[in-house]
Design an enzyme around this catalytic site. Structure first.
Site, PDB file in Angstrom:
ATOM      1  N   ASN A   6       0.808  -1.256   0.104  1.00  0.00           N
ATOM      2  CA  ASN A   6      -0.031   0.005  -0.089  1.00  0.00           C
ATOM      3  C   ASN A   6       0.979   1.282  -0.057  1.00  0.00           C
ATOM      4  OD1 ASN A   6      -1.939   1.857   0.250  1.00  0.00           O
ATOM      5  ND2 ASN A   6      -2.002   1.307   2.481  1.00  0.00           N
ATOM      6  N   LYS A   8      -0.040   4.413  -0.292  1.00  0.00           N
ATOM      7  CA  LYS A   8      -0.742   5.340   0.357  1.00  0.00           C
ATOM      8  C   LYS A   8      -0.380   6.594  -0.601  1.00  0.00           C
ATOM      9  CE  LYS A   8       0.093   3.375   4.622  1.00  0.00           C
ATOM     10  NZ  LYS A   8      -0.136   3.567   6.356  1.00  0.00           N
ATOM     11  N   HIS A  90      -9.237   1.382   4.587  1.00  0.00           N
ATOM     12  CA  HIS A  90      -8.077   1.530   5.333  1.00  0.00           C
ATOM     13  C   HIS A  90      -8.341   2.222   6.416  1.00  0.00           C
ATOM     14  CE1 HIS A  90      -3.828   2.710   6.495  1.00  0.00           C
ATOM     15  NE2 HIS A  90      -3.494   1.565   5.697  1.00  0.00           N
ATOM     16  N   GLU A  92      -6.957   4.723   7.584  1.00  0.00           N
ATOM     17  CA  GLU A  92      -6.642   6.183   7.340  1.00  0.00           C
ATOM     18  C   GLU A  92      -7.977   6.685   6.802  1.00  0.00           C
ATOM     19  OE1 GLU A  92      -2.805   5.642   5.517  1.00  0.00           O
ATOM     20  OE2 GLU A  92      -2.012   5.185   7.157  1.00  0.00           O
ATOM     21  N   GLU A 162      -5.451  -4.903  10.408  1.00  0.00           N
ATOM     22  CA  GLU A 162      -4.617  -3.975  10.686  1.00  0.00           C
ATOM     23  C   GLU A 162      -4.813  -2.978  12.015  1.00  0.00           C
ATOM     24  OE1 GLU A 162      -2.355  -2.744   6.883  1.00  0.00           O
ATOM     25  OE2 GLU A 162      -4.102  -1.420   7.013  1.00  0.00           O
ATOM     26  N   GLY A 168       2.281   2.146  10.855  1.00  0.00           N
ATOM     27  CA  GLY A 168       3.149   3.337  10.798  1.00  0.00           C
ATOM     28  C   GLY A 168       3.889   3.636  12.154  1.00  0.00           C
ATOM     29  N   SER A 198       2.998  -2.092  10.297  1.00  0.00           N
ATOM     30  CA  SER A 198       4.711  -2.063  10.574  1.00  0.00           C
ATOM     31  C   SER A 198       5.333  -3.603  10.060  1.00  0.00           C
ATOM     32  CB  SER A 198       5.191  -1.842  11.852  1.00  0.00           C
ATOM     33  OG  SER A 198       4.631  -0.512  12.386  1.00  0.00           O
TER      34      SER A 198
HETATM   35  P1  PGA Z   1       2.742   0.307   7.767  1.00  0.00           P
HETATM   36  O1  PGA Z   1       1.496   0.430   6.896  1.00  0.00           O
HETATM   37  O2  PGA Z   1       3.588  -0.884   7.234  1.00  0.00           O
HETATM   38  O3  PGA Z   1       3.644   1.434   7.203  1.00  0.00           O
HETATM   39  O4  PGA Z   1       2.622   0.134   8.987  1.00  0.00           O
HETATM   40  C1  PGA Z   1       0.341  -0.444   6.608  1.00  0.00           C
HETATM   41  C2  PGA Z   1      -0.979  -0.139   6.140  1.00  0.00           C
HETATM   42  O5  PGA Z   1      -1.030   0.908   6.491  1.00  0.00           O
HETATM   43  O6  PGA Z   1      -1.283  -0.542   5.259  1.00  0.00           O
END
Ligand code: PGA
Length: 238
Positions: A6, A8, A90, A92, A162, A168, A198
């Site tokens: 992903n 983003k 997601h 976010e 997640e 993140g 992560s």
């Molecule tokens: P990350 O993000 O691996 O940077 O923690 C995962 C995601 O948001 O899908």
């Protein structure tokens, strides 16, 4: 095993071309690989990865076919580009752009009806985990999806677990926490469940080795080719 990157809101079109040209030549073994670039890069990713085993997904999709929905993109628009799937809901999108269980379900239904594959994201916040609500939250989120998904479309759906506190932050769920959450989700909806939050080359093997972990949704570590490929290799070995 499915490894999805992903991106983003990272990578311009030219950066996408550079990344996908290198990914195209990489040895991926028997792992399903997906990249999810921003909308402006989808066309370039599809062109470069045509004929490879890497699929290109969008990061969201609207439920309608077309209409007065400024800023949104439909499954038909994505399909015509050669995009074969989308992430939906997601965290976010849930936290920053007011995505709800209801809109998530509508997007999932619309995307599946429109012929796309879907990775639908679920996960609890830190406060929810600390107050012992993880199971309730996951049940609510997954049941909202289950209520709208047609049995015939289940083979195009995956769920990504997640935990919001792990995205993140450099803090992953332990492999046991992930396995437990995945078992719960699979009990509600019989689809592959990816872990996200992560995931890095040094923890991927442990997480992907768990029985109920069918792959990973990778954010930060998917932006560099080397770390993304290392995670794909870890998937191949587990
Ligand atoms: P990350 O993000 O691996 O940077 O923690 C995962 C995601 O948001 O899908």
């Amino acid at each position: 095993m499915l490894i999805a990157g992903n991106w983003k809101m990272y990578k311009t079109a030219s950066e996408t071309v550079e990344f996908c040209a290198a990914l195209r030549d990489a040895e991926l073994g028997d792992v399903d690989v997906v990249v999810c670039p921003p909308y402006t890069s989808l066309h370039h990713a599809v062109a470069l990865l045509a004929g490879t085993s890497v699929a290109v997904f969008a990061q969201s999709v609207h439920w309608g076919f077309d209409g007065a929905f400024t800023g949104e993109v439909s499954a038909a628009m994505l399909s015509e580009l050669g995009v074969t799937g989308a992430l939906v809901a997601h965290s976010e999108r849930r936290q920053l752009f007011a995505e709800t269980d209801e809109t998530a379900a509508m997007r999932v239904e619309g995307a599946l009806d429109g012929g796309l594959s879907v990775i639908a994201c679920v996960g609890e916040t830190e406060a929810e985990r600390e107050s012992g609500e993880t199971e309730t939250v996951l049940r609510r989120q997954v049941e909202a999806l289950r209520a709208v998904v047609d049995e015939d479309h289940l083979d195009r759906l995956a769920v990504a677990y997640e935990p919001v506190w792990a995205i993140g932050t450099g803090r992953t769920a332990t492999p046991e926490q992930a396995d437990e959450a995945h078992a719960l989700i699979k009990g509600l909806l019989d689809v592959p469940v990816l872990y996200g939050g992560s995931v890095k080359p040094d923890n991927a093997g442990e997480l992907l080795g768990k029985q109920n972990v069918d792959g990973a949704l990778v954010g930060g570590a998917s932006l560099e080719l080397d770390s993304f490929l290392e995670i794909c290799r870890a998937a191949f070995l587990s």
